[in-house]
Design a protein around this motif. Structure first.
Motif, PDB file in Angstrom:
ATOM      1  N   SER A 148     -29.279  67.412 -22.861  1.00 54.72           N
ATOM      2  CA  SER A 148     -28.703  68.314 -23.849  1.00 54.72           C
ATOM      3  C   SER A 148     -28.413  67.532 -25.113  1.00 54.72           C
ATOM      4  O   SER A 148     -27.913  66.411 -25.053  1.00 54.72           O
ATOM      5  N   SER A 149     -28.708  68.135 -26.254  1.00 52.18           N
ATOM      6  CA  SER A 149     -28.413  67.474 -27.530  1.00 52.18           C
ATOM      7  C   SER A 149     -27.103  67.986 -28.122  1.00 52.18           C
ATOM      8  O   SER A 149     -26.743  67.622 -29.228  1.00 52.18           O
ATOM      9  N   ASP A 150     -26.373  68.827 -27.378  1.00 53.65           N
ATOM     10  CA  ASP A 150     -25.116  69.366 -27.874  1.00 53.65           C
ATOM     11  C   ASP A 150     -24.133  68.226 -28.162  1.00 53.65           C
ATOM     12  O   ASP A 150     -23.899  67.375 -27.302  1.00 53.65           O
ATOM     13  N   PRO A 151     -23.531  68.183 -29.363  1.00 58.61           N
ATOM     14  CA  PRO A 151     -22.681  67.058 -29.746  1.00 58.61           C
ATOM     15  C   PRO A 151     -21.238  67.131 -29.245  1.00 58.61           C
ATOM     16  O   PRO A 151     -20.476  66.193 -29.415  1.00 58.61           O
ATOM     17  N   ASN A 152     -20.847  68.228 -28.631  1.00 59.34           N
ATOM     18  CA  ASN A 152     -19.448  68.400 -28.253  1.00 59.34           C
ATOM     19  C   ASN A 152     -19.078  67.603 -27.007  1.00 59.34           C
ATOM     20  O   ASN A 152     -19.889  67.383 -26.122  1.00 59.34           O
ATOM     21  N   ALA A 153     -17.801  67.191 -26.973  1.00 62.82           N
ATOM     22  CA  ALA A 153     -17.288  66.391 -25.859  1.00 62.82           C
ATOM     23  C   ALA A 153     -16.279  67.199 -25.050  1.00 62.82           C
ATOM     24  O   ALA A 153     -15.539  68.010 -25.608  1.00 62.82           O
ATOM     25  N   TRP A 154     -16.269  66.990 -23.743  1.00 61.86           N
ATOM     26  CA  TRP A 154     -15.295  67.623 -22.861  1.00 61.86           C
ATOM     27  C   TRP A 154     -15.138  66.792 -21.597  1.00 61.86           C
ATOM     28  O   TRP A 154     -15.973  65.975 -21.252  1.00 61.86           O
TER      29      TRP A 154
END
Length: 190
Positions: A148-154
């Motif tokens: 995934s290239s999604d930049p969000n962190a969790w």
């Protein structure tokens, strides 16, 4: 006699259930660098506390020492409110996809996290992957597309529960024990 039976039942119920905990350690972002969680006998459970940063995929490997039922879940705990985790399970090294699961929605603390419920697995080695939603991973199920290239962190907890599958000999022994107890009781009453 009742005391012995109760003690035996209690001992049998507690055998094999062992809980383990670990924290994710980088670099575990390819099947080749998967974090090894070790061998487990059915009846064990483990939880891994992890964090997903931008574009990150977290891979974990584990092995079962005997066949059993395995359930997996990812629970998002904090971070990006639109966290949308997906969870994958493959045979050793990612050779064969067993299941890739997505809930189809954003998930922070709303009970909509992915779960792979009760899958029978033979003894052997397995690979688990956790990342943000990826249409390619869902379409093919292949470990190479699990990215995934999604930049969000969790942050998340990966929970794995293993349950032993009794062998036929175990059932036969159990029935023989019950028969013996019934015979002893009948002899005592007559």
């Amino acid at each position: 006699m009742k005391l012995i039976a109760a003690a035996l039942l209690s001992a049998l119920m507690s055998v094999g259930h062992v809980a383990h905990a670990a924290s994710e350690s980088e670099a575990n972002d390819t099947p080749g660098t998967a974090q090894d969680l070790g061998p487990y006998a059915p009846g064990a459970s483990f939880t891994v506390t992890g964090s997903r940063t931008g574009g990150d995929v977290d891979f974990f490997s584990f092995s079962l020492t005997a066949a059993g039922q395995v359930s997996l879940a990812v629970v998002t705990t904090s971070g990006f409110v639109g966290a949308d985790p997906i969870l994958g399970l493959w045979t050793s090294g990612g050779a064969t996809p067993l299941q890739v699961e997505d809930t189809g929605g954003a998930n922070l603390d709303n009970g909509d996290d992915p779960v792979i419920a009760s899958m029978y697995l033979d003894a052997g080695s397995y690979l688990i992957g956790v990342t943000h939603f990826s249409g390619d991973a869902l379409a093919t199920g292949q470990v190479g597309d699990f990215s995934s290239s999604d930049p969000n962190a969790w942050n998340y907890n990966l929970q794995v529960q293993t349950t032993p599958v009794p062998e036929p000999e175990t059932f036969a022994l159990f029935l023989a024990g019950l028969g013996t107890l019934a015979l002893m009781r009948r002899r005592r009453s007559s």
